[in-house]
Enzyme design. Structure first.
Site, PDB file in Angstrom:
ATOM      1  N   MET A   1      23.331 -13.468  22.293  1.00 47.59           N
ATOM      2  CA  MET A   1      22.707 -13.342  23.617  1.00 47.59           C
ATOM      3  C   MET A   1      22.748 -14.731  24.245  1.00 47.59           C
ATOM      4  SD  MET A   1      19.615 -10.834  22.409  1.00 47.59           S
ATOM      5  CE  MET A   1      19.871 -11.241  20.699  1.00 47.59           C
TER       6      MET A   1
ATOM      7  N   MET B   1      22.027  -1.692  24.304  1.00 51.25           N
ATOM      8  CA  MET B   1      20.666  -2.225  24.142  1.00 51.25           C
ATOM      9  C   MET B   1      19.674  -1.158  24.595  1.00 51.25           C
ATOM     10  SD  MET B   1      20.792  -5.181  22.732  1.00 51.25           S
ATOM     11  CE  MET B   1      19.017  -5.467  22.841  1.00 51.25           C
TER      12      MET B   1
ATOM     13  N   ASP C   1      20.051  -1.032  19.540  1.00 47.80           N
ATOM     14  CA  ASP C   1      19.237  -2.185  19.151  1.00 47.80           C
ATOM     15  C   ASP C   1      18.028  -2.272  20.078  1.00 47.80           C
ATOM     16  OD1 ASP C   1      18.347  -4.639  18.236  1.00 47.80           O
ATOM     17  OD2 ASP C   1      20.015  -5.791  19.075  1.00 47.80           O
TER      18      ASP C   1
ATOM     19  N   MET D   1      19.853 -16.388  20.511  1.00 50.33           N
ATOM     20  CA  MET D   1      19.340 -16.448  21.892  1.00 50.33           C
ATOM     21  C   MET D   1      19.328 -17.898  22.345  1.00 50.33           C
ATOM     22  SD  MET D   1      16.079 -13.960  21.469  1.00 50.33           S
ATOM     23  CE  MET D   1      16.201 -12.378  20.625  1.00 50.33           C
TER      24      MET D   1
ATOM     25  N   HIS E   1      21.505  -8.042  10.731  1.00 55.94           N
ATOM     26  CA  HIS E   1      21.718  -8.270  12.166  1.00 55.94           C
ATOM     27  C   HIS E   1      21.099  -9.624  12.512  1.00 55.94           C
ATOM     28  CE1 HIS E   1      22.242  -6.850  16.354  1.00 55.94           C
ATOM     29  NE2 HIS E   1      21.074  -7.417  16.606  1.00 55.94           N
TER      30      HIS E   1
ATOM     31  N   HIS F   1      24.705 -11.060  16.888  1.00 56.99           N
ATOM     32  CA  HIS F   1      24.508 -10.535  18.248  1.00 56.99           C
ATOM     33  C   HIS F   1      24.243 -11.732  19.142  1.00 56.99           C
ATOM     34  CE1 HIS F   1      21.582  -8.074  21.030  1.00 56.99           C
ATOM     35  NE2 HIS F   1      22.675  -8.445  21.670  1.00 56.99           N
TER      36      HIS F   1
ATOM     37  N   ASP G   1      20.352 -12.269  15.442  1.00 55.51           N
ATOM     38  CA  ASP G   1      20.207 -12.414  16.895  1.00 55.51           C
ATOM     39  C   ASP G   1      20.237 -13.878  17.313  1.00 55.51           C
ATOM     40  OD1 ASP G   1      19.700  -9.705  17.921  1.00 55.51           O
ATOM     41  OD2 ASP G   1      17.964  -9.774  16.584  1.00 55.51           O
TER      42      ASP G   1
ATOM     43  N   SER H   1      17.401  -6.322  11.317  1.00 56.90           N
ATOM     44  CA  SER H   1      17.363  -7.484  12.203  1.00 56.90           C
ATOM     45  C   SER H   1      16.360  -8.501  11.685  1.00 56.90           C
ATOM     46  CB  SER H   1      16.986  -7.064  13.620  1.00 56.90           C
ATOM     47  OG  SER H   1      16.837  -8.223  14.413  1.00 56.90           O
TER      48      SER H   1
END
Ligand code: DX5
Ligand code: ZN
Length: 214
Positions: free
Chosen positions: A67, A136, A174, A36, A32, A65, A34, A7
């Site tokens: 979010m 998660m 994760d 957000m 990975h 991923h 992320d 990540s």
């Protein structure tokens, strides 16, 4: 053997190319990524332009991923920017089937994620339509948090369901994953292990990656 996903939330973004290379040289399988939005989670990370840079720099499998609220709005753009897999949160989507359909329409692998407080059964109706379920193991939003031990029971429950209905579907974990917690989640049935602070904080990335698999 478990898939290890690095990540880059814990990478040094001033030296992202160097850290992508560290992950590859260290033997990680996936990157990975992320995303957000400051709404679904109380943090803002990075988005499409950074993903395009990652895509230009590396040939590794990139797992986005998301979010973000209402993820269907952005599937096409994350696909165009270079994601190989797109994972969205079940809590963020009013119509998860529509999001899965959109990810398939753009030709990408598909994951569905659930927060620690969301029960395992919530994802069962979608399990045979996705490639991966992301459990998660911390509250999403920040790296460096401690693994929530109760999540091993949830992983076990989902693995039991998958074994009976669609055994090829992966379980990704994760949050708070390191050598110790990797062993617990693998025993419970997870096979895709995301780690940020553990891998990028390690003096020897290759040793850290191996420690998650053994
Ligand atoms: C948290 C992110 C994770 C984060 C994990 O919301 O989804 O991918 O990078 O960080 P660690 O491995 O440090 O817990
Ligand atoms: Zn993540």
């Amino acid at each position: 053997m478990a898939i290890v996903s690095a990540s880059i939330l814990s990478a040094d973004l001033c030296y992202l190319g160097r850290d992508l290379q560290r992950a590859k040289d260290g033997g990680a399988d996936h990157i990975h990524f992320d995303v957000m939005d400051g709404l679904f989670v109380n943090n803002i990370s990075y988005g499409l332009p950074v993903l395009s840079c990652v895509r230009r720099y590396t040939d590794m499998f990139v797992d986005a991923h998301l979010m973000i609220v209402d993820p269907i709005r952005y599937i096409q753009r994350f696909a165009d920017a270079g994601a190989d897999n797109i994972t969205f949160h079940i809590e963020a989507a009013s119509d998860p089937d529509a999001v899965i359909g959109e990810i398939r329409r753009v030709g990408k692998k598909c994951g569905i994620a659930l927060k620690p407080g969301t029960p395992a059964e919530a994802v069962f109706p979608y399990a045979d339509k996705v490639d991966m379920i992301l459990v998660m193991t911390v509250e999403p939003g920040f790296g460096g948090q401690g693994f929530i031990e109760e999540m091993t029971d949830k992983i076990r429950e989902i693995r039991t369901y998958l074994d009976a209905h669609c055994p090829d579907v992966h379980i990704q974990v994760d949050g708070g994953i390191n050598a110790v917690t990797s062993a617990k989640v693998r025993e419970a049935g997870a096979d895709v292990l995301v780690a940020g602070s553990y891998l990028f904080g390690a003096a020897d990335m290759a040793a850290a990656v191996s420690s998650m698999r053994s």
